[in-house]
Design a protein around this motif. Sequence first.
Motif, PDB file in Angstrom:
ATOM      1  N   ARG A 171     -27.876 -19.106   9.814  1.00  0.00           N
ATOM      2  CA  ARG A 171     -28.314 -18.641   8.492  1.00  0.00           C
ATOM      3  C   ARG A 171     -27.106 -18.327   7.601  1.00  0.00           C
ATOM      4  O   ARG A 171     -26.764 -19.102   6.737  1.00  0.00           O
ATOM      5  CB  ARG A 171     -29.241 -17.416   8.653  1.00  0.00           C
ATOM      6  N   ASP A 172     -26.396 -17.223   7.851  1.00  0.00           N
ATOM      7  CA  ASP A 172     -25.240 -16.900   7.008  1.00  0.00           C
ATOM      8  C   ASP A 172     -24.153 -17.968   7.196  1.00  0.00           C
ATOM      9  O   ASP A 172     -23.489 -18.381   6.240  1.00  0.00           O
ATOM     10  CB  ASP A 172     -24.686 -15.514   7.373  1.00  0.00           C
ATOM     11  N   LEU A 203     -35.027 -14.785   7.587  1.00  0.00           N
ATOM     12  CA  LEU A 203     -34.643 -13.895   6.475  1.00  0.00           C
ATOM     13  C   LEU A 203     -35.689 -13.973   5.369  1.00  0.00           C
ATOM     14  O   LEU A 203     -36.263 -15.036   5.114  1.00  0.00           O
ATOM     15  CB  LEU A 203     -33.262 -14.313   5.948  1.00  0.00           C
ATOM     16  N   HIS A 225     -36.500 -10.294   9.006  1.00  0.00           N
ATOM     17  CA  HIS A 225     -35.325  -9.581   8.493  1.00  0.00           C
ATOM     18  C   HIS A 225     -35.447  -9.576   6.963  1.00  0.00           C
ATOM     19  O   HIS A 225     -35.255 -10.604   6.320  1.00  0.00           O
ATOM     20  CB  HIS A 225     -34.055 -10.326   8.948  1.00  0.00           C
ATOM     21  N   PHE A 246     -34.523  -7.911   3.141  1.00  0.00           N
ATOM     22  CA  PHE A 246     -33.394  -7.216   2.506  1.00  0.00           C
ATOM     23  C   PHE A 246     -33.596  -7.075   1.004  1.00  0.00           C
ATOM     24  O   PHE A 246     -34.363  -7.826   0.394  1.00  0.00           O
ATOM     25  CB  PHE A 246     -32.082  -7.975   2.769  1.00  0.00           C
ATOM     26  N   SER A 296     -32.325  -4.646   5.626  1.00  0.00           N
ATOM     27  CA  SER A 296     -30.913  -4.622   5.227  1.00  0.00           C
ATOM     28  C   SER A 296     -30.740  -4.134   3.806  1.00  0.00           C
ATOM     29  O   SER A 296     -31.474  -4.559   2.896  1.00  0.00           O
ATOM     30  CB  SER A 296     -30.306  -6.023   5.288  1.00  0.00           C
ATOM     31  N   GLU A 324     -28.572  -4.759   1.051  1.00  0.00           N
ATOM     32  CA  GLU A 324     -27.517  -5.680   0.622  1.00  0.00           C
ATOM     33  C   GLU A 324     -26.487  -4.942  -0.238  1.00  0.00           C
ATOM     34  O   GLU A 324     -26.840  -4.085  -1.047  1.00  0.00           O
ATOM     35  CB  GLU A 324     -28.107  -6.873  -0.149  1.00  0.00           C
ATOM     36  N   ASN A 377     -29.826  -2.408   8.958  1.00  0.00           N
ATOM     37  CA  ASN A 377     -28.536  -3.076   8.828  1.00  0.00           C
ATOM     38  C   ASN A 377     -27.870  -2.620   7.526  1.00  0.00           C
ATOM     39  O   ASN A 377     -28.512  -2.614   6.473  1.00  0.00           O
ATOM     40  CB  ASN A 377     -28.799  -4.593   8.808  1.00  0.00           C
ATOM     41  N   PRO A 397     -24.947  -3.903   5.509  1.00  0.00           N
ATOM     42  CA  PRO A 397     -23.934  -4.949   5.447  1.00  0.00           C
ATOM     43  C   PRO A 397     -22.774  -4.610   4.505  1.00  0.00           C
ATOM     44  O   PRO A 397     -22.960  -3.920   3.508  1.00  0.00           O
ATOM     45  CB  PRO A 397     -24.698  -6.158   4.876  1.00  0.00           C
ATOM     46  N   THR A 402     -21.442  -6.706   2.426  1.00  0.00           N
ATOM     47  CA  THR A 402     -21.748  -8.023   1.857  1.00  0.00           C
ATOM     48  C   THR A 402     -20.534  -8.708   1.230  1.00  0.00           C
ATOM     49  O   THR A 402     -20.376  -9.920   1.313  1.00  0.00           O
ATOM     50  CB  THR A 402     -22.859  -7.848   0.796  1.00  0.00           C
ATOM     51  N   HIS A 420     -22.855  -5.685   9.686  1.00  0.00           N
ATOM     52  CA  HIS A 420     -22.867  -7.081   9.228  1.00  0.00           C
ATOM     53  C   HIS A 420     -21.675  -7.177   8.272  1.00  0.00           C
ATOM     54  O   HIS A 420     -21.737  -6.684   7.152  1.00  0.00           O
ATOM     55  CB  HIS A 420     -24.190  -7.367   8.515  1.00  0.00           C
ATOM     56  N   HIS A 444     -18.386  -9.163   6.287  1.00  0.00           N
ATOM     57  CA  HIS A 444     -17.752 -10.392   5.788  1.00  0.00           C
ATOM     58  C   HIS A 444     -16.238 -10.193   5.769  1.00  0.00           C
ATOM     59  O   HIS A 444     -15.745  -9.071   5.701  1.00  0.00           O
ATOM     60  CB  HIS A 444     -18.333 -10.760   4.421  1.00  0.00           C
TER      61      HIS A 444
HETATM   62  O1  KIV Z   1     -24.096 -10.242   3.605  1.00  0.00           O
HETATM   63  C1  KIV Z   1     -25.250  -9.818   3.440  1.00  0.00           C
HETATM   64  O2  KIV Z   1     -25.502  -8.798   2.785  1.00  0.00           O
HETATM   65  C2  KIV Z   1     -26.341 -10.586   4.019  1.00  0.00           C
HETATM   66  C3  KIV Z   1     -27.686  -9.948   4.002  1.00  0.00           C
HETATM   67  C4  KIV Z   1     -28.736 -10.902   3.590  1.00  0.00           C
HETATM   68  C5  KIV Z   1     -27.950  -9.324   5.321  1.00  0.00           C
HETATM   69  O3  KIV Z   1     -26.125 -11.652   4.566  1.00  0.00           O
END
Ligand code: KIV
Length: 523
Positions: A22-23, A82, A106, A108, A148, A150, A176, A178, A180, A211, A213
């Motif tokens: 997904r991501d 999602l 899931h 968000f 989540s 976001e 969650n 995140p 983001t 979660h 990045h």
């Molecule tokens: O990075 C993010 O916030 C996401 C959410 C959809 C969980 O991928």
Amino acid sequence: MTHSANGSNTSERVVIFDTTLRDGEQSPGASMTLEEKLEVADLLDQLGVDIIEAGFPIASPGDFESVAEVARRVKNASVAGLARASDKDIDRCAEALREAKRPRIHTFISTSPVHMKYKLQMEPERVLELVASSVTRARNHVAEVEWSAEDGTRTEIDFLCRCVETAIKAGASTINIPDTVGYTTPQEYEALFRTVRERVPNADKAIFSVHCHDDLGLAVANSLAGVRGGARQVECTINGLGERAGNAAMEEVVMALKTRPDILPYHTNIDAKLLTRASKLVSAVTSFPVQYNKAIVGRNAFAHESGIHQDGMLKNAHTYEIMTPESVGVSKTSLVMGKHSGRHAFREKLKELGYDLGENQLNDAFNRFKDLADRKKFVYDEDLIALVDDEIVTAHDHIKVLALMVMAGTQGPQSAALTLDIDGDKVTHQATGNGPVDAIFNAIKALAPHEATTLELYQVHAVTEGTDAQAEVSVRLSEDGKSVTGRGADPDTLVASARAYVSALNKLIVKRGRARPEAMQAV
Ligand code: KIV
Ligand code: ZN
């Protein structure tokens, strides 16, 4: 849950939520076909991943279909889809997950001031209402609901706590938070989890999740800090694939926990010996190369070049090695087989490398292996992996390369005579170009016209050492702002180039077809 890891250590279980499909797949150029997603999902399940996030069902018919198919065949893991905080998204997600043994929705919504004001154009109170209604709706479909926030790390703390409390009250069992935009730091993220868990009255009714990045290169460090702050689910991807700079890399999270139980007393269910295989598969199906010095799975991750290091290693491997290559599934490079090896030995070798092919795919791969063994003196594990990955990726292609003859050299123009199989029809064309690769690509364009497409990347690397090594070529094409990457392997760089271009074109056809089923035939 407790677990006795190194004798006296008692460690707590951390749940691994993989979002490669997904991501990871949202990363520009990383799109996968349905068959490729199923290969990856099977391996993630074998790896011991607890939750596989299979896609975003409302995004396109293709996404819906792949989530439904992954849900149907995954045996052990929960399968998540999602959904935004809307009835349509949630209902569609539930429909895609209908056949999952353990479905998870899931859902968000953004909670930071900047996202609420500019992206959602909603007041915080409206967002809070949607948190309650979306989780309630999802809970009416399935037992496992993850919510989540976001842009959670840029959210005002009081509001975040209110949202988390509301989501848990409505029935979310996983929360969650995140990072983001990859903005937080380890100290801040750890403190965030401690604060939210202390301040939210019903926090003990949910598992908290990280979660992260990698925009500042901190995704793994932040994830581990979140675990120290009380999170017990880590969302991550194989090879750190993901939006922009990517997500936290699963292999790094897992091996950090395994290697430092003294300061990170947590364990996962992951079979680390399959990490290298998973890295190779994801790299093959997305055509995203793995950086040579990438932690755990890079080809240099266990290479010792300097004399001092080699000397130390010979005396005692602990001098420079904090984990063994075998512990993550790196086998010593070995001469596998020659042209006299039989089908049985070939099948056994593939099993050892982690492949379980069906009869037809095995036959095709064996024929290609025989051909390779005729042309290349030594066939290594890496050669077989490149060959079989290529076979898996191309098995369901509409267009296949049948034959290629190239005229190249100092006397231009260079030319290519190419024969393709397009949906069962054999077609041939001769084209010229500014160099042999250009001539080949011109021949493909003539046989399978695709006007709006741009060539974004052409890249070659050798699978093993030596002048007879197989070339692995990656080609990235884009159309209407969407990119796909194809890959081809062959001892002849020009044949590999033709295969890579055709592989990218096949992915574009599938992508068009999935977005608009009526466009499936159009090349
Ligand atoms: O990075 C993010 O916030 C996401 C959410 C959809 C969980 O991928
Ligand atoms: Zn993300």
